[in-house]
Design a protein around this motif. Sequence first.
Motif, PDB file in Angstrom:
ATOM      1  N   PRO A 234       0.827  -1.217   0.000  1.00 13.94           N
ATOM      2  CA  PRO A 234       0.000   0.000   0.000  1.00 13.94           C
ATOM      3  C   PRO A 234       0.859   1.264   0.000  1.00 13.94           C
ATOM      4  N   GLY A 235       0.551   2.157  -0.937  1.00 15.04           N
ATOM      5  CA  GLY A 235       1.261   3.418  -1.003  1.00 15.04           C
ATOM      6  C   GLY A 235       2.647   3.341  -1.595  1.00 15.04           C
ATOM      7  N   LEU A 236       3.059   2.150  -2.025  1.00 17.74           N
ATOM      8  CA  LEU A 236       4.412   1.991  -2.577  1.00 17.74           C
ATOM      9  C   LEU A 236       4.339   1.330  -3.956  1.00 17.74           C
ATOM     10  N   GLU A 237       3.419   1.853  -4.788  1.00 11.29           N
ATOM     11  CA  GLU A 237       3.144   1.201  -6.069  1.00 11.29           C
ATOM     12  C   GLU A 237       4.366   1.106  -6.973  1.00 11.29           C
ATOM     13  N   ALA A 282      13.170  -0.241   7.000  1.00 12.82           N
ATOM     14  CA  ALA A 282      13.399   0.176   5.607  1.00 12.82           C
ATOM     15  C   ALA A 282      12.351   1.191   5.175  1.00 12.82           C
ATOM     16  N   LEU A 283      11.101   0.993   5.618  1.00 12.20           N
ATOM     17  CA  LEU A 283      10.045   1.953   5.292  1.00 12.20           C
ATOM     18  C   LEU A 283      10.341   3.329   5.885  1.00 12.20           C
TER      19      LEU A 283
END
Length: 401
Positions: A234-237, A282-283
């Motif tokens: 999610p949010g990291l397409e 990492a995020l």
Amino acid sequence: MPRATPRRTAGHGLTLSPEAVADMRSRLPAVAEATVAAIIEEVPSYEGALSGPMGENIRNAVQLALGGFLSLASGRRGSDPRTPAAPAVEGAYQLGRGEARSGRTTEALLAAYRIGARVSWREMSTAAVANGVQPETLVDFAELVFAYIDELSAASVAGHTDELATTGRVRQRLLERVAHHLLNDSATETVVDAAERADWVPPTTLTAVLLPESQVRSVLASLSPATLRAGDLPGLEELALLLVPDAHGRARGVLLRTLRGRGGIAGPPRPWLEVRASYDRALRAHALGLPDDTEAHLPRLVLGADPAALADLRAQVLAPLEGLRPGTAEKLADTLRSWLLHQGRREEVAEELFVHAQTVRYRMGQLRDLYGDRLDDPDTVLQLVLVLGADRVSRPAAGQG
């Protein structure tokens, strides 16, 4: 199902006599036996594999294929002119799928077909001559035999290819399921069961790696085949997440060299069931725009864990500087930071800030007037170090005199 392709046997003009076809049909069991024996002798991959049920399946496949050919050569047609021997072609397709499941290559499969064509031609041409087939007809007969074998071998290769593709897709979905459970804090029993279903052997550690989708293929080529890829972040397409096995110790250096210049970020290695912690770090590093290695940015990660709390703390501990001109406040904050980090060694503070030691003395006098005894309070000193240290980490170049 085998792919629909134009067939060289469609529309052929050869028709054998009913007597010749009947004689050849009677020889099919012997031809099948001779074919299996030749394959065992000449193709190493089949040595020991054609005994028992497997050998019987191949014999039946040979008889089905040659029976379909004799129906073709006798002038009988199926309902679809593109597939005059549809059952045999479908059987060849399924044979190819079975060979893929058995782990044999298309090279071995095609070698078996070449041997089958040779043996079949030898036996059936002998029967054709014995039944009075003329030389010119025999030439057409040979052409049809080898065209037919080509069709069957093409169908088997298609089956082999489709089976490998299907197996690959299924296993990839199973591996993605393992990654999903690892990242969603599923029960240990659930994760272990998913790993067993995917035939994935758990490593000692896993390391989460975020990188652009465009870099995935080239990076994966340098990583362990057991690397997991997680999808639907999610949010990291535009990013991919890889979970790299056993990239700890010296192996971490190899991983970091692989990622260098590719816009990726590697979390810390963690016990494989705890890889979510590596992913979370990492995020956070990605959100802060930090490159390559999270472990090279630990101060930034610690101090940036709660930006709102850090901002509130900053407002509290720097409140004595609020009434000053911005330029003056900045110089005093830089001096106080350096003073705290150098533990009051005035010459070192002056060297870092590119000012005279007397300037440092003067500024510290101003700061003591503003803060009073609070500069001797351990709690206040800790808060100042956190706030001003965060500035140093995010803005390494100190303010200059």
